[in-house]
Design a protein around this motif. Structure first.
Motif, PDB file in Angstrom:
ATOM      1  N   LYS A   1       0.843  -1.186   0.000  1.00  9.84           N
ATOM      2  CA  LYS A   1       0.000   0.000   0.000  1.00  9.84           C
ATOM      3  C   LYS A   1       0.879   1.237   0.000  1.00  9.84           C
ATOM      4  N   ALA A   2       0.589   2.150  -0.927  1.00 11.93           N
ATOM      5  CA  ALA A   2       1.337   3.405  -1.030  1.00 11.93           C
ATOM      6  C   ALA A   2       0.348   4.536  -1.284  1.00 11.93           C
ATOM      7  N   ASP A   3       0.396   5.550  -0.423  1.00 14.82           N
ATOM      8  CA  ASP A   3      -0.527   6.688  -0.562  1.00 14.82           C
ATOM      9  C   ASP A   3      -1.979   6.219  -0.622  1.00 14.82           C
ATOM     10  N   ASP A   4      -2.293   5.251   0.240  1.00 10.94           N
ATOM     11  CA  ASP A   4      -3.650   4.726   0.366  1.00 10.94           C
ATOM     12  C   ASP A   4      -4.131   4.007  -0.894  1.00 10.94           C
ATOM     13  N   ARG A   5      -3.192   3.576  -1.735  1.00  5.58           N
ATOM     14  CA  ARG A   5      -3.528   2.796  -2.930  1.00  5.58           C
ATOM     15  C   ARG A   5      -2.730   1.501  -2.912  1.00  5.58           C
ATOM     16  N   TYR A   6      -3.321   0.462  -3.505  1.00  4.26           N
ATOM     17  CA  TYR A   6      -2.610  -0.809  -3.636  1.00  4.26           C
ATOM     18  C   TYR A   6      -1.802  -0.793  -4.931  1.00  4.26           C
ATOM     19  N   VAL A   7      -0.513  -1.048  -4.799  1.00  3.24           N
ATOM     20  CA  VAL A   7       0.377  -1.085  -5.960  1.00  3.24           C
ATOM     21  C   VAL A   7       1.220  -2.354  -5.882  1.00  3.24           C
ATOM     22  N   MET A   8       1.646  -2.845  -7.048  1.00  2.76           N
ATOM     23  CA  MET A   8       2.469  -4.047  -7.074  1.00  2.76           C
ATOM     24  C   MET A   8       3.900  -3.736  -6.667  1.00  2.76           C
ATOM     25  N   LEU A   9       4.521  -4.724  -6.032  1.00  2.00           N
ATOM     26  CA  LEU A   9       5.912  -4.555  -5.618  1.00  2.00           C
ATOM     27  C   LEU A   9       6.859  -4.544  -6.806  1.00  2.00           C
ATOM     28  N   TRP A  10       6.456  -5.147  -7.912  1.00  2.00           N
ATOM     29  CA  TRP A  10       7.273  -5.186  -9.130  1.00  2.00           C
ATOM     30  C   TRP A  10       6.332  -5.207 -10.330  1.00  2.00           C
ATOM     31  N   PRO A  11       6.798  -4.816 -11.498  1.00  2.00           N
ATOM     32  CA  PRO A  11       5.942  -4.818 -12.685  1.00  2.00           C
ATOM     33  C   PRO A  11       5.474  -6.234 -13.022  1.00  2.00           C
ATOM     34  N   PRO A  12       4.283  -6.379 -13.602  1.00  4.51           N
ATOM     35  CA  PRO A  12       3.758  -7.713 -13.926  1.00  4.51           C
ATOM     36  C   PRO A  12       4.667  -8.516 -14.846  1.00  4.51           C
ATOM     37  N   GLU A  13       5.421  -7.830 -15.712  1.00  5.87           N
ATOM     38  CA  GLU A  13       6.260  -8.547 -16.677  1.00  5.87           C
ATOM     39  C   GLU A  13       7.610  -8.969 -16.100  1.00  5.87           C
ATOM     40  N   THR A  14       7.832  -8.747 -14.813  1.00  7.33           N
ATOM     41  CA  THR A  14       9.090  -9.158 -14.180  1.00  7.33           C
ATOM     42  C   THR A  14       9.342 -10.644 -14.402  1.00  7.33           C
ATOM     43  N   SER A  15      10.580 -10.999 -14.669  1.00 11.68           N
ATOM     44  CA  SER A  15      10.930 -12.402 -14.904  1.00 11.68           C
ATOM     45  C   SER A  15      10.697 -13.236 -13.648  1.00 11.68           C
ATOM     46  N   ALA A  16      10.275 -14.468 -13.856  1.00 15.13           N
ATOM     47  CA  ALA A  16      10.010 -15.381 -12.745  1.00 15.13           C
ATOM     48  C   ALA A  16      11.240 -15.600 -11.877  1.00 15.13           C
ATOM     49  N   PHE A  17      12.423 -15.503 -12.484  1.00 15.15           N
ATOM     50  CA  PHE A  17      13.649 -15.851 -11.768  1.00 15.15           C
ATOM     51  C   PHE A  17      14.567 -14.644 -11.594  1.00 15.15           C
ATOM     52  N   SER A  18      13.971 -13.473 -11.619  1.00  9.34           N
ATOM     53  CA  SER A  18      14.743 -12.244 -11.464  1.00  9.34           C
ATOM     54  C   SER A  18      15.342 -12.159 -10.064  1.00  9.34           C
ATOM     55  N   ASP A  19      16.416 -11.402  -9.943  1.00 10.97           N
ATOM     56  CA  ASP A  19      17.025 -11.188  -8.628  1.00 10.97           C
ATOM     57  C   ASP A  19      16.035 -10.538  -7.669  1.00 10.97           C
ATOM     58  N   VAL A  20      15.178  -9.672  -8.209  1.00 15.65           N
ATOM     59  CA  VAL A  20      14.197  -8.980  -7.372  1.00 15.65           C
ATOM     60  C   VAL A  20      13.284  -9.984  -6.673  1.00 15.65           C
ATOM     61  N   TYR A  21      12.778 -10.950  -7.447  1.00 12.57           N
ATOM     62  CA  TYR A  21      11.819 -11.878  -6.848  1.00 12.57           C
ATOM     63  C   TYR A  21      12.504 -12.930  -5.979  1.00 12.57           C
ATOM     64  N   VAL A  22      13.653 -13.407  -6.409  1.00  9.21           N
ATOM     65  CA  VAL A  22      14.367 -14.387  -5.581  1.00  9.21           C
ATOM     66  C   VAL A  22      14.759 -13.748  -4.249  1.00  9.21           C
ATOM     67  N   ASN A  23      15.141 -12.478  -4.281  1.00  3.89           N
ATOM     68  CA  ASN A  23      15.447 -11.757  -3.044  1.00  3.89           C
ATOM     69  C   ASN A  23      14.214 -11.694  -2.142  1.00  3.89           C
ATOM     70  N   TYR A  24      13.056 -11.447  -2.745  1.00  6.47           N
ATOM     71  CA  TYR A  24      11.813 -11.424  -1.964  1.00  6.47           C
ATOM     72  C   TYR A  24      11.566 -12.791  -1.317  1.00  6.47           C
ATOM     73  N   LEU A  25      11.710 -13.859  -2.101  1.00  6.99           N
ATOM     74  CA  LEU A  25      11.460 -15.196  -1.570  1.00  6.99           C
ATOM     75  C   LEU A  25      12.410 -15.533  -0.426  1.00  6.99           C
ATOM     76  N   ARG A  26      13.646 -15.081  -0.521  1.00  3.79           N
ATOM     77  CA  ARG A  26      14.618 -15.357   0.546  1.00  3.79           C
ATOM     78  C   ARG A  26      14.172 -14.741   1.872  1.00  3.79           C
ATOM     79  N   GLN A  27      13.453 -13.644   1.805  1.00  2.00           N
ATOM     80  CA  GLN A  27      12.975 -13.004   3.030  1.00  2.00           C
ATOM     81  C   GLN A  27      11.606 -13.534   3.454  1.00  2.00           C
ATOM     82  N   PHE A  28      10.757 -13.805   2.470  1.00  2.00           N
ATOM     83  CA  PHE A  28       9.391 -14.230   2.788  1.00  2.00           C
ATOM     84  C   PHE A  28       9.318 -15.662   3.317  1.00  2.00           C
ATOM     85  N   LEU A  29       9.974 -16.600   2.651  1.00  2.00           N
ATOM     86  CA  LEU A  29       9.775 -18.014   2.976  1.00  2.00           C
ATOM     87  C   LEU A  29      10.146 -18.371   4.416  1.00  2.00           C
ATOM     88  N   PRO A  30      11.245 -17.867   4.977  1.00  2.00           N
ATOM     89  CA  PRO A  30      11.512 -18.172   6.390  1.00  2.00           C
ATOM     90  C   PRO A  30      10.427 -17.630   7.326  1.00  2.00           C
TER      91      PRO A  30
END
Length: 585
Positions: free
Chosen positions: A317-346
């Motif tokens: 949530k940003a400025d009272d609106r829901y926004v995506m953390l990354w663009p929809p076309e982001t690669s499945a195996f991008s560093d951005v998403y793998v970094n997210y998984l490293r923090q989320f999964l534990p």
């Protein structure tokens, strides 16, 4: 003393007083109202396995029911108005107070077309569709019927486990016309000594849409207590109809962008690439489901569906609106998403352990991947999960046999039309259907014969499925759009012929809670049949079930179902092995 002859005699007297008696006892009751010169209304009874369309012709006035104890049985009371003007009607079941007798009016919804790619032999409503189809079950009994029109009531009886076995005579009483003239039809109910036990080791899940609720009812989101109450009512309905696994919308599992996505997990990004998680709403939802009775939980996919090509659409949530953390076309195996998984999964693992959920949860990687590059993408994603979350066993809807043969998923879920390959390969699996298959295959569209839907539990049992999944419990949006539809007038997600009528949802939104559908009731009865087979100790390979070959080749008629149930239930309360032996004789 058997009261059935007396009741039939009374019915014959009513027929005579109404204008004429039937030629045979199985004819509909043809009655005269008030001072009319001739009979103009037909009354009859019907099982739960036949739809009564507006132009359905009268059936039989006599119906015999057989039910297990600790089970449910349904039937219909029907009428046809052959007058040239409307008719006020009302009705109620009598003599069933201890059976929680419930009478509901069967409503009508439009079906402009039949299901594509299906022969007439596999369809219900040929000659009635395009037209109105009976489906919603309104919690009311008074209505106005048009001239030259048929309608029906749906009556549900719940048999207590301690009910006295034997025959009982019930009545359905019609109140017709402005003066509520009364007519009665007798219903014979035989309660078997057989006590059906709760189904075991067969999980059933239906994906539930929280955003459909707040968009249809115009409520707030998670801050609105009315939304939580509506959600509770829907999930209780789901549980009461045999779905024993609940989908937890920790993430919003849709490709399309929503202004108000149903994502229970609050995710914040205080610094670029650093994430914080708030589990309060997830916990509240889980606690609610446990209060209802759910003991198993299903969690969202880690990658978006159809190819494992992109991450899940995760919102902050940003400025009272829901926004995506990354663009929809982001690669499945991008560093951005793998970094997210490293923090989320534990943190996800810690939450599951803290709430005692780890041993009763089902996890997904990605929904409906295909062949070719999709297989390679799935392998790569699975390896990431093995490294970051070795505790996570996954299941997914995927029909290509390669996924099963290579062991890429722990629980493969092929479509019913692809399940035979898994059966022949000896690979344990669940099954699903979604928008397809049509034709001879098992499904539950608006024009699928009810007897075919009722065979669901029999097929799951005979063909040794380990579970069942379906996507459409309350999908009340146009498909892949944040645009609500009226479920009472549009039943294909506004995407026919790609989505057959009836596939997106099993319940309708009533003013204050869910309205059941015929399809939903019959599917629940099929799960009861599964429990009956299980309670009776019948082996899936038993000769009793030899007519069932595949999910496309199986008996599809009321007579087969009733004959098999009678053989099982009349074996009574014997030990499972004895009941199975008696049923097979």
């Amino acid at each position: 003393m058997n009261r059935l002859p007396c009741l039939l005699a009374s019915a014959l007297l009513l027929w005579s007083a109404a204008g004429r008696a039937p030629a045979v006892a199985d004819e509909a009751l043809h009655v005269t109202l008030g001072k009319e010169a001739a009979p103009t209304v037909y009354l009859w009874l019907e099982s739960s396995l036949a739809r009564v369309f507006p132009q359905t012709q009268p059936g039989a006035a006599r119906l015999e029911l057989l039910a297990p104890r600790n089970g449910t049985v349904s039937f219909q009371a029907c009428l046809r108005n052959e007058r040239d003007y409307t008719l006020r009607v009302d009705g109620a079941v009598e003599g069933a107070d201890d059976l929680a007798g419930r009478t509901r009016l069967v409503g009508l919804v439009p079906a402009p077309h039949h299901t594509n790619g299906t022969t007439a032999a596999e369809l219900d409503g040929v000659g009635h569709i395009p037209g109105l189809v009976p489906d919603p079950l309104y919690p009311e009994t008074k209505t106005l019927i048009g001239q030259h029109e048929s309608r029906s009531y749906w009556i549900t009886l719940r048999i207590p486990a301690d009910a006295e076995p034997g025959k009982r005579e019930l009545k359905f009483r019609f109140y017709l016309g402005d003066h509520r003239q009364e007519f009665v039809l007798p219903v014979s109910l035989e309660i078997s000594p057989f006590i059906v036990k709760p189904r075991e080791n067969f999980p059933v899940t239906h994906w539930w849409r929280g955003e459909a609720t707040w968009d249809h009812y115009k409520t707030g989101m998670f801050e609105d207590e009315r939304w939580w109450q509506l959600t509770r009512d829907q999930l209780k309905n789901m549980y009461d109809h045999g779905s024993n696994v609940v989908y937890v919308p920790m993430y919003f599992n849709r490709r399309e962008t929503f202004k108000r996505p149903c994502q229970l997990l609050v995710v914040n990004e205080p610094q670029p690439g650093r994430y914080e998680f708030d589990w309060k709403l997830v916990k509240r939802f889980v606690d609610l489901c446990r209060e209802i009775g759910f003991r198993e939980f299903e969690w969202p996919h880690m990658w978006i569906y159809w190819g494992v090509e992109n991450p899940m659409r995760i919102y902050t949530k940003a400025d009272d609106r829901y926004v995506m953390l990354w663009p929809p076309e982001t690669s499945a195996f991008s560093d951005v998403y793998v970094n997210y998984l490293r923090q989320f999964l534990p943190e996800f693992h810690d939450f599951l352990k803290r709430e005692d959920l780890l041993g009763c949860s089902y996890f997904h990687l990605s929904d409906e991947p295909g062949a070719g590059q999709h297989v390679e993408n799935y392998k790569r994603a699975r390896q990431i999960l093995r490294e970051l979350a070795p505790w996570m066993k996954v299941m997914d809807a995927l029909s290509d046999i390669d996924y099963g043969k290579q062991g890429l998923t722990d629980i493969p879920i092929p479509m019913v039309s692809a399940a035979q390959a898994y059966i022949e390969a000896g690979i344990p699996h669940w099954v699903y259907y979604c928008c397809s298959p049509s034709g001879p295959w098992l499904n539950r569209f608006l024009d699928t014969p009810l007897a075919k839907i009722r065979m669901s539990g029999w097929l799951f049992y005979k063909l040794r499925a380990r579970g069942f999944l379906h996507w459409g419990f309350n999908y009340w949006h146009a498909l892949e759009q944040e645009r609500s539809i009226d479920p009472f007038t549009e039943l294909s997600g506004d995407l026919w012929p790609g989505i057959p009528y009836g596939d997106p949802f099993m319940i309708y939104p009533g003013p204050d809670g869910p309205i059941d559908s015929l399809r939903w009731e019959v599917f629940a009865e099929s799960l009861q049949d599964y429990a009956i087979l299980q309670t009776a100790g019948i082996d899936p390979g038993d000769a009793l079930l030899e007519d069932i070959k595949t999910y496309g080749e199986f008996p599809k008629n009321r007579q087969w179902i009733e004959e098999k149930l009678r053989r099982i239930l009349q074996a009574g309360a014997a030990e499972p092995s004895a009941t199975a032996a008696a049923a097979a004789e």
